[in-house]
Design an enzyme around this catalytic site. Sequence first.
Site, PDB file in Angstrom:
ATOM      1  CE  LYS A 188      -6.950   8.834   2.459  1.00 56.49           C
ATOM      2  NZ  LYS A 188      -6.553   7.527   2.968  1.00 56.49           N
TER       3      LYS A 188
ATOM      4  CG  ASP B  12      -1.860   1.153   1.304  1.00 56.21           C
ATOM      5  OD1 ASP B  12      -1.556   2.211   0.715  1.00 56.21           O
ATOM      6  OD2 ASP B  12      -2.905   1.026   1.979  1.00 56.21           O
TER       7      ASP B  12
HETATM    8  C1  LIG Z   1      -7.180   6.220   3.127  1.00 53.49           C
HETATM    9  C2  LIG Z   1      -6.372   4.980   3.047  1.00 53.49           C
HETATM   10  C3  LIG Z   1      -6.893   3.799   2.522  1.00 53.49           C
HETATM   11  C4  LIG Z   1      -8.348   3.664   2.102  1.00 53.49           C
HETATM   12  O1  LIG Z   1      -8.635   4.413   0.980  1.00 53.49           O
HETATM   13  P1  LIG Z   1     -10.103   5.049   0.677  1.00 53.49           P
HETATM   14  O2  LIG Z   1      -9.844   5.832  -0.556  1.00 53.49           O
HETATM   15  O3  LIG Z   1     -10.465   5.879   1.862  1.00 53.49           O
HETATM   16  O4  LIG Z   1     -11.033   3.905   0.486  1.00 53.49           O
HETATM   17  C5  LIG Z   1      -6.060   2.699   2.422  1.00 53.49           C
HETATM   18  N1  LIG Z   1      -4.785   2.744   2.837  1.00 53.49           N
HETATM   19  C6  LIG Z   1      -4.237   3.856   3.364  1.00 53.49           C
HETATM   20  C7  LIG Z   1      -2.817   3.854   3.793  1.00 53.49           C
HETATM   21  C8  LIG Z   1      -5.004   5.012   3.492  1.00 53.49           C
HETATM   22  O5  LIG Z   1      -4.475   6.115   4.031  1.00 53.49           O
END
Ligand SMILES: *Cc1c(COP(=O)(O)O)cnc(C)c1O
Length: 389
Positions: free
Chosen positions: A206, A181
């Site tokens: 993000k 991720d």
């Molecule tokens: C926000 C986030 C997610 C989830 O993403 P969404 O767009 O809110 O579904 C997954 N992993 C990390 C590290 C995040 O900050």
Amino acid sequence: MTQEHSNKSGFETRAIHAGYEPDAMTGAVIPPIYATSTYKQDGVGGLRGGYEYSRSANPTRTALEGALAALEEGERGFAFASGLAAEDTVLRALTRPGDHVVIPDDAYGGTFRLVDKVGGPWGLEHTPAAVSDLDAVRAAIEPGRTRLVWVETPTNPLLNIGDIEALAAIAHDAGAKLVVDNTFASPYLQQPLTLGADIVVHSTTKYCGGHSDVVGGAVVVRDLETADRVGFHQNAMGAVPGPFDCFLTHRGLKTLAVRMDRHCDNAEKVVDYLLDHPQVADVIYPGLEQHPGHAVATRQMKRYGGIVSFRVHGGEQHALEVCERARVFTLGESLGGVESLIEHPGRMTHASVAGTDLEVPADLIRLSVGIETADDLIADLDRALGVEK
Ligand SMILES: *Cc1c(COP(=O)(O)O)cnc(C)c1O
């Protein structure tokens, strides 16, 4: 992905050009928002450019997916309606009931909930392990059953660092794939596929989108077989973003490099300021030599990112006051947008892990340092912290 902008060009050039050639008919420099659900066929099965129905493919999404693949240096990119939709698709494409996955012991809360509360009843088992502890990850693997080793680096909110190259070797030795991720680093600061990871996932909500105006997710893979499975599930499960969301995310991606550099510049200045502040007990940032993941972060990241966590003297009460007194830093969840955000993980993003092993310190504050004028950010923190100086 257009070939000429795929691998040879620099990151910034790919961010701006990969995935799209100016429109053949009009010359439009930016991918139009193709607000269409279906496409006229030239005779039965006579698809133009492969477009049949917009769950399967849409030109605005194709452009974004090409850009995502080029930035992560992957074989193919896939866009989703959210980061969690992207994660769900990877899990269901690559695991079966009875399989096992290793996840970070400080995983993003939504990832933990997805694996535990949605995957669990379906038959997926998981073991948490610290991404910074290679022996713990190795020990968590169940040979023959573990399909995925899933990591985040840096993690949230304590910014632990996992060694992607070493984690890939551990996963591959056990016949598992490594999923990273990459939301916190963004492809500008770190490209896990080039370090041996098999799959990258993002919450493009993000840094990739970067303007706090759209929710989205992405998967980028490095081999064709995984691409086929993820692509099949993207269409079969259908959690795709609409063309306007794709347009916004793609527009954000074009400025990722310049935004990330400013996020990092400002974060470094904020860190320097906090280190000298008498009300600050500890500053957590991978760019600091005393950070336990500093050496690994230096090896695998271009810079150290825009997220800064710190602990204050005076316990939870003081931490809450600092969050509430900030004015330029907006009190709110999420991260990675141009505007600075401040939050209290214990009461906000990480409230659901209170009382578990994942509980975060009550005096911890997390900053998503934005790209405003650095002096204004520091003056704001000074006001928020300074009263009891
Ligand atoms: C926000 C986030 C997610 C989830 O993403 P969404 O767009 O809110 O579904 C997954 N992993 C990390 C590290 C995040 O900050």
